[in-house]
Enzyme design. Sequence first.
Site, mmCIF file in Angstrom:
data_model
loop_
_atom_site.group_PDB
_atom_site.id
_atom_site.type_symbol
_atom_site.label_atom_id
_atom_site.label_comp_id
_atom_site.label_asym_id
_atom_site.label_seq_id
_atom_site.Cartn_x
_atom_site.Cartn_y
_atom_site.Cartn_z
ATOM 1 N N LYS A 92 40.303 41.306 37.334
ATOM 2 C CA LYS A 92 41.412 40.242 37.363
ATOM 3 C C LYS A 92 42.424 40.982 36.316
ATOM 4 C CE LYS A 92 41.864 35.383 35.659
ATOM 5 N NZ LYS A 92 41.226 34.376 35.008
ATOM 6 N N ASP A 103 38.930 23.959 33.989
ATOM 7 C CA ASP A 103 39.547 24.092 35.331
ATOM 8 C C ASP A 103 38.862 24.089 36.536
ATOM 9 O OD1 ASP A 103 42.059 24.149 36.829
ATOM 10 O OD2 ASP A 103 42.440 26.457 36.494
ATOM 11 N N GLN A 141 45.932 37.967 39.470
ATOM 12 C CA GLN A 141 45.375 38.158 40.639
ATOM 13 C C GLN A 141 44.098 39.094 40.700
ATOM 14 O OE1 GLN A 141 49.036 39.529 42.202
ATOM 15 N NE2 GLN A 141 48.090 41.782 42.825
ATOM 16 N N VAL A 142 43.194 38.840 41.651
ATOM 17 C CA VAL A 142 41.902 39.628 41.578
ATOM 18 C C VAL A 142 41.851 40.592 42.500
ATOM 19 C CG1 VAL A 142 39.533 39.261 41.515
ATOM 20 C CG2 VAL A 142 41.105 37.506 40.404
ATOM 21 N N ALA A 184 45.024 35.260 44.201
ATOM 22 C CA ALA A 184 46.273 35.176 43.272
ATOM 23 C C ALA A 184 46.531 34.008 42.866
ATOM 24 C CB ALA A 184 47.445 35.783 44.264
ATOM 25 N N ALA A 185 46.750 33.910 41.719
ATOM 26 C CA ALA A 185 47.271 32.583 41.222
ATOM 27 C C ALA A 185 48.446 32.685 40.428
ATOM 28 C CB ALA A 185 46.064 32.128 40.206
#
Length: 557
Positions: free
Chosen positions: A200, A332, A185-186, A180-181
């Site tokens: 995702k 990134d 989230q995945v 989760a970002a």
Amino acid sequence: MGGGRRWPLKLVVKGTSSPVRLAVGIAVAGLAWNASPRPAVAADSSFSSSREKISSAVDGVIRSSRAIYTIAFVVVDYKYSLRSLPPGSSDYRMKVSEVHLRSAKRLLKLCEANKGFYVKAGQFVSSLRQVPKEYTSILSSLQDQAIPCHFKDIEDVIASNLGKDLSEIFLAFDEQPIAAASIAQVHHGLLKNNQEVAVKVQYPGLEQKMKIDITTMAILSKSVSRIFPDYRFDRIIEEFERAMALELDFIQEAKNSERAARYFRNNKIVRIPGVFWDLTTSQVLTMQFCSGHKVDDVEFMRDSNINPREVAKSLMDIFAQMIFVHGFVHGDPHPGNILVSREGRTGFSIVLLDHGIYRELDERFRSDYCELWKALILLDSKKIQLLGKKFGVGKYSKYFPVIFTGRTMESKSALGTQLSNEERRLLKQELRSLKMDDISAFMECLPSDFFPILRTDGLLRSILGKLGAPRHVRLLAYAKYALYGLETHENLDHGLTASSVLCAFRANISYFWLRILLEFLTLVSQIEDARRSLANKLKRILHKVVRFFYQSSFFLV
């Protein structure tokens, strides 16, 4: 992010009388930007949409008010804490470090409270090497923070984007996300054909939140610049906005991943998950599931008999190739986006995830940047100054060696070694004379392609440090692929051709001679160091002998 991880002061702006009023204005602007003519639908759908907009606006007011108050306190702290201290003095340097630390902690609390794009902004700032170390060390704690979204919301996003319920697509779908970002989230899933996938899913309502949050950041940036003219953040805000817009488009992310996969198709170490296009939209990205551990998980590597330094070398080769040869750079590369797997002919493979932020370098810039690194390795000061003029930084080109190789233009230290005490003293003395206006001017002069490279380089340095890799691993990878980039940049989609093989051969020969030259310079430097060390030892011995005879003669008398 991706599959496979186990894993009460007022800041008054013209035309506003209070932070809350300013926040309301920002939220309304965000709503206006998001508004567009739409055909009438059912009444309940219209009502639901209006309710969501109102809720988003209220949330925007709260987040913006919090940001305005925080920045107001930060501005006042800098203004009053440093008001009576002469810039450059030891008291000033000590006090400014204290204010940096306090301000960084305030911004950390702001990012944690506002979440979403504020977390991304904090992560973005923490990866910039040009910001004070107090900010990077405090804000770096945001890298692994993310609170998963409710599964019902995720389920709704998937259904609305793919036009089917989960049960129609998947045999199994884990409700608990594997990653989760701040924007997505995945989840791990199993398709009807028993294919494992990583899905995702973007959090709902992000586009409008981004517009409100970016507007807030832009207004605050301009306000701070009015109070502190030497501090200019417009370029950083613009770069951040561009990066976020790219990251919200999963279609573009899928295209980026496929393009990167084509460039690395002959590389046996790199793995990039394949895309399932029939299950991919701008808000849902379905990929091949790839397992692995974060690239900085040294304990896992040791347990798996994987040499962390070999991983570091391979990682640097991958990103050096992106920068100098492909001109197509993953923007990134934090540890959560790079996995190490036990699979692979060499005993491990590197899995690259999260391809949302890429930068395609201007061809002239890419070529000049290759030349710059060649000059940096050889410490060709005339070439560095010439390239500095091309890049538009003029007199500031003398700081390129410091930024990229940790040496000064006049350095006699061997490549990859620390500066001598005398070199370090002279460098500190020169840096102390720099004003914030100089740093801002330097950043504004840099071509925009420099910013993603600086950020990527900063993240890679951090990973190399955790892997225990020596400094020369990074420098030699950059030197090698800078030479390759000068020789081999053709149509990368055509793969191996007679021409590309010949160019690669010429680049290898150039690199071979460069390595010989570097080893020779290192040997000369070591001999010089040994000579100085021996001379110092002889001086100390001679001093002791003289003092012994002096004391002996004194006692005899």
